[in-house]
Design an enzyme around this catalytic site. Structure first.
Site, mmCIF file in Angstrom:
data_model
loop_
_atom_site.group_PDB
_atom_site.id
_atom_site.type_symbol
_atom_site.label_atom_id
_atom_site.label_comp_id
_atom_site.label_asym_id
_atom_site.label_seq_id
_atom_site.Cartn_x
_atom_site.Cartn_y
_atom_site.Cartn_z
ATOM 1 C CD GLU A 1 6.618 0.043 0.982
ATOM 2 O OE1 GLU A 1 5.807 0.725 1.630
ATOM 3 O OE2 GLU A 1 7.657 -0.408 1.480
ATOM 4 C CE LYS B 1 1.780 -4.020 -14.299
ATOM 5 N NZ LYS B 1 1.428 -2.899 -15.180
ATOM 6 C CB CYS C 1 1.866 6.357 -1.114
ATOM 7 S SG CYS C 1 3.645 6.428 -1.267
ATOM 8 N N GLY D 1 1.261 -0.042 -4.808
ATOM 9 C CA GLY D 1 0.007 0.345 -5.452
ATOM 10 C C GLY D 1 -1.088 0.486 -4.414
ATOM 11 N N GLY E 1 -3.443 -4.607 -3.708
ATOM 12 C CA GLY E 1 -2.466 -5.268 -2.842
ATOM 13 C C GLY E 1 -3.055 -6.481 -2.142
ATOM 14 C CD GLU F 1 -3.997 6.567 -1.209
ATOM 15 O OE1 GLU F 1 -4.438 5.532 -1.722
ATOM 16 O OE2 GLU F 1 -2.792 6.742 -0.966
HETATM 17 P P1 NDP Z 1 -2.956 0.058 -8.568
HETATM 18 O O1 NDP Z 1 -3.021 -0.799 -7.363
HETATM 19 O O2 NDP Z 1 -4.170 0.213 -9.388
HETATM 20 O O3 NDP Z 1 -1.824 -0.452 -9.584
HETATM 21 C C1 NDP Z 1 -0.487 -0.616 -9.192
HETATM 22 C C2 NDP Z 1 0.201 -1.581 -10.138
HETATM 23 O O4 NDP Z 1 -0.379 -2.874 -10.005
HETATM 24 C C3 NDP Z 1 0.050 -1.210 -11.614
HETATM 25 O O5 NDP Z 1 1.241 -1.551 -12.302
HETATM 26 C C4 NDP Z 1 -1.097 -2.107 -12.030
HETATM 27 O O6 NDP Z 1 -1.131 -2.352 -13.409
HETATM 28 C C5 NDP Z 1 -0.793 -3.357 -11.252
HETATM 29 N N1 NDP Z 1 -1.937 -4.250 -11.104
HETATM 30 C C6 NDP Z 1 -3.258 -3.949 -11.109
HETATM 31 N N2 NDP Z 1 -3.993 -5.065 -10.956
HETATM 32 C C7 NDP Z 1 -3.117 -6.095 -10.856
HETATM 33 C C8 NDP Z 1 -3.281 -7.496 -10.682
HETATM 34 N N3 NDP Z 1 -4.468 -8.085 -10.571
HETATM 35 N N4 NDP Z 1 -2.170 -8.258 -10.618
HETATM 36 C C9 NDP Z 1 -0.952 -7.697 -10.697
HETATM 37 N N5 NDP Z 1 -0.753 -6.391 -10.884
HETATM 38 C C10 NDP Z 1 -1.823 -5.586 -10.940
HETATM 39 O O7 NDP Z 1 -2.402 1.437 -8.032
HETATM 40 P P2 NDP Z 1 -2.201 2.781 -8.822
HETATM 41 O O8 NDP Z 1 -1.298 2.558 -9.983
HETATM 42 O O9 NDP Z 1 -3.526 3.392 -9.039
HETATM 43 O O10 NDP Z 1 -1.351 3.623 -7.763
HETATM 44 C C11 NDP Z 1 -1.950 4.360 -6.785
HETATM 45 C C12 NDP Z 1 -1.901 3.670 -5.445
HETATM 46 O O11 NDP Z 1 -0.558 3.303 -5.133
HETATM 47 C C13 NDP Z 1 -2.327 4.567 -4.304
HETATM 48 O O12 NDP Z 1 -3.168 3.866 -3.433
HETATM 49 C C14 NDP Z 1 -1.019 4.892 -3.592
HETATM 50 O O13 NDP Z 1 -1.179 5.218 -2.252
HETATM 51 C C15 NDP Z 1 -0.256 3.657 -3.780
HETATM 52 N N6 NDP Z 1 1.164 3.917 -3.636
HETATM 53 C C16 NDP Z 1 1.835 3.462 -2.529
HETATM 54 C C17 NDP Z 1 3.161 3.766 -2.321
HETATM 55 C C18 NDP Z 1 3.915 3.235 -1.160
HETATM 56 O O14 NDP Z 1 5.140 3.176 -1.263
HETATM 57 N N7 NDP Z 1 3.283 2.838 -0.075
HETATM 58 C C19 NDP Z 1 3.884 4.619 -3.238
HETATM 59 C C20 NDP Z 1 3.116 5.019 -4.377
HETATM 60 C C21 NDP Z 1 1.795 4.678 -4.550
HETATM 61 P P3 NDP Z 1 -1.920 -1.421 -14.466
HETATM 62 O O15 NDP Z 1 -2.502 -0.286 -13.728
HETATM 63 O O16 NDP Z 1 -0.888 -1.053 -15.411
HETATM 64 O O17 NDP Z 1 -2.949 -2.303 -15.099
#
Ligand code: NDP
Length: 454
Positions: free
Chosen positions: A229, A154, A263, A207, A212, A356
């Site tokens: 992650e 996804k 991240c 994310g 998470g 962050e």
């Molecule tokens: P989000 O946590 O908002 O979203 C990440 C993914 O999770 C998206 O595909 C989102 O879908 C999905 N999602 C959101 N809510 C749910 C739910 N209730 N159930 C299942 N899936 C869900 O993060 P961002 O996209 O804003 O990314 C930024 C964050 O990611 C930052 O905090 C960054 O640090 C972290 N990150 C960490 C990395 C690592 O490897 N440690 C690498 C890259 C980023 P949608 O948004 O499409 O609705």
């Protein structure tokens, strides 16, 4: 289901309409993955390896097209986008070698022997954020497939274009139907279904720490396997004996790569007090030299932020009166631009220092000695990345061991490679991706006793 309009973050113009997958369609995709599972796990290791190599080759033949999609749909500079597409190819190639090395052990025991097998877990859901749509997809998908699992990916709602295309390329490469499916749509719909559905046996989530935590709680209901992650607030620690020129020249890349939407961004620079002023003098021209602009141009180093909402969030960390030491440039007009921004000196309770930001904002603060540097680096709920700059080898090792993060670099700004393990300490995540042991997270160890006594 409604369609989502992907906007070009550099122009705010529509790029494509993408149909959102519904909960019912997600269930149907899960059923297809379950149906594909028995055959996929039985594909002979060499054959699975050949299919992954073919997948890598097809991705490799479409680097330019994938990069253009990422530049248009996510605002990534052209050179960076090509690197990201190449990373998907390379990660697939690296894990293509894994099926033939997925060996168990034989353990002598009284009356016989035990043998262990690494069995595929089952259907894996890979949930990807918007900041690195291609690499993060590849890091979850490639080892999961190599281990014999079907995968449902996804992508983030805002950045689905490259994932959708990579899903098509998988079929073109000959992966069987149902083995790898891409489901664009909302986290609250598609992502939630992957978490709730009992036939999905593992979630790979990248994310925010906030989402998470919810996903971990959701997975706990079924004791579903999960790798996380999450966010970061990493420290770039510069000691007085370091090569200050190199540390300052690379600090902008470490903080502003992908417009700081990274991240691993080293968004806190800790500098030993006696060289604090000199470091800032060296940092200023490096920051002002960052080429911010049209991501389609080959010489662009930093593009726009992903959206207007995200730019507003980033800007909120730099209110009027914020301690801006200096800034780079950014275009005017359409596009979600934000200039590279250096805050110094910064109070240690300033949200820009503590939270962050996920944008091109870096805080530079002084420290007195090694013990204080380590304490400051660790004074955060996160623990993903970081760097240490010093010419003292002993100190480099001591500090690298003492900083509570998963991925560090010494005298370098980068620490992420697909052939080394990647993941976070504390609230930056759970489990590891990449590296030679990545298939451990996509297999269950089975232990079988074979009696040899008559
Ligand atoms: P989000 O946590 O908002 O979203 C990440 C993914 O999770 C998206 O595909 C989102 O879908 C999905 N999602 C959101 N809510 C749910 C739910 N209730 N159930 C299942 N899936 C869900 O993060 P961002 O996209 O804003 O990314 C930024 C964050 O990611 C930052 O905090 C960054 O640090 C972290 N990150 C960490 C990395 C690592 O490897 N440690 C690498 C890259 C980023 P949608 O948004 O499409 O609705």
């Amino acid at each position: 289901m409604p369609a989502f309009t992907v906007l070009n973050p550099a122009t705010e113009e529509p790029v494509a309409e993408v149909e959102q997958t519904s909960a019912e369609e997600t269930d149907a995709a899960i059923a297809r993955a379950v149906a594909a599972q028995a055959a996929w796990r039985m594909v002979a290791p060499g054959e699975r390896a050949a299919l992954l190599r073919a997948f890598a080759d097809v991705v490799g033949a479409h680097i330019g097209e994938l990069a253009e999609l990422e530049t248009a749909g996510s605002g990534h500079p052209a050179g960076q986008a090509r690197w990201e597409a190449g990373n998907v190819r390379d990660v697939l190639r690296y894990y293509a070698a894994a099926p033939e090395r997925l060996c168990g052990k034989q353990i002598p025991v009284p009356g016989g022997l035990n043998v262990t097998f690494h069995e595929p877990i089952g259907v894996v859901g890979v949930i990807v954020p918007w900041n690195f749509p291609m690499p993060i997809l590849g890091w979850g998908v490639a080892p999961a497939l190599a281990a014999g699992n079907p995968v449902l990916a996804k992508p983030a709602e805002r950045t689905p274009l490259t994932a959708v295309r990579i899903g098509e390329l998988a079929l073109e490469a000959g992966l069987p139907e149902g083995v790898f499916q891409v489901l664009p749509g909302k986290g609250s719909v598609v992502g939630q279904r992957l978490i709730d559905h009992p036939d999905v046996r593992k979630i790979v989530f990248t994310g925010s720490s906030e989402v998470g935590r919810e996903i971990m709680a959701g997975c706990a209901r079924q004791v579903k396997r999960v790798t996380m992650e999450l966010g970061g607030k990493s420290a770039n620690i510069v000691f007085a004996d370091a090569d200050l020129e190199r540390a300052a020249a690379t600090a902008p890349v470490a903080a502003f790569d992908n417009a700081g939407q990274d991240c691993c961004a080293r968004s806190r620079i800790l500098v030993q007090r006696e060289v604090y002023g000199r470091f800032l003098e060296l940092l200023e021209p490096a920051v002002k030299a960052v080429a911010v602009g049209d991501p389609a141009r080959e010489d662009t180093e930093m593009g726009p932020l992903i959206s207007a909402e995200h730019r507003a969030k980033v800007a909120s960390y730099v209110p009027d009166g914020a301690p801006v030491a200096f800034r780079g440039s950014a275009p005017d007009g359409a596009g979600y631009w934000y200039p590279p921004t250096v805050l110094a000196p910064v109070r240690l309770d300033d949200p820009a220092y503590v939270e962050e930001v996920f944008g091109p904002v870096v805080a530079v603060v002084p420290f007195e000695d090694e013990a204080q540097a380590v304490a400051m680096a660790n004074d955060t709920p996160y623990g993903l990345s970081g760097s240490v700059w010093t010419r003292d080898v002993g100190r480099a090792i001591r500090v690298a061991r003492a900083v509570e993060t998963g991925n560090l670099s010494v005298n370098s700004h980068s620490s992420v490679r697909y052939w080394t393990p990647f993941g976070g300490f504390k609230q930056s995540g759970l489990g590891r991706e990449l590296g030679p042991d990545a298939l451990d997270a996509f297999t269950e160890t089975k232990n079988v006793f074979i009696a040899t006594d008559q």
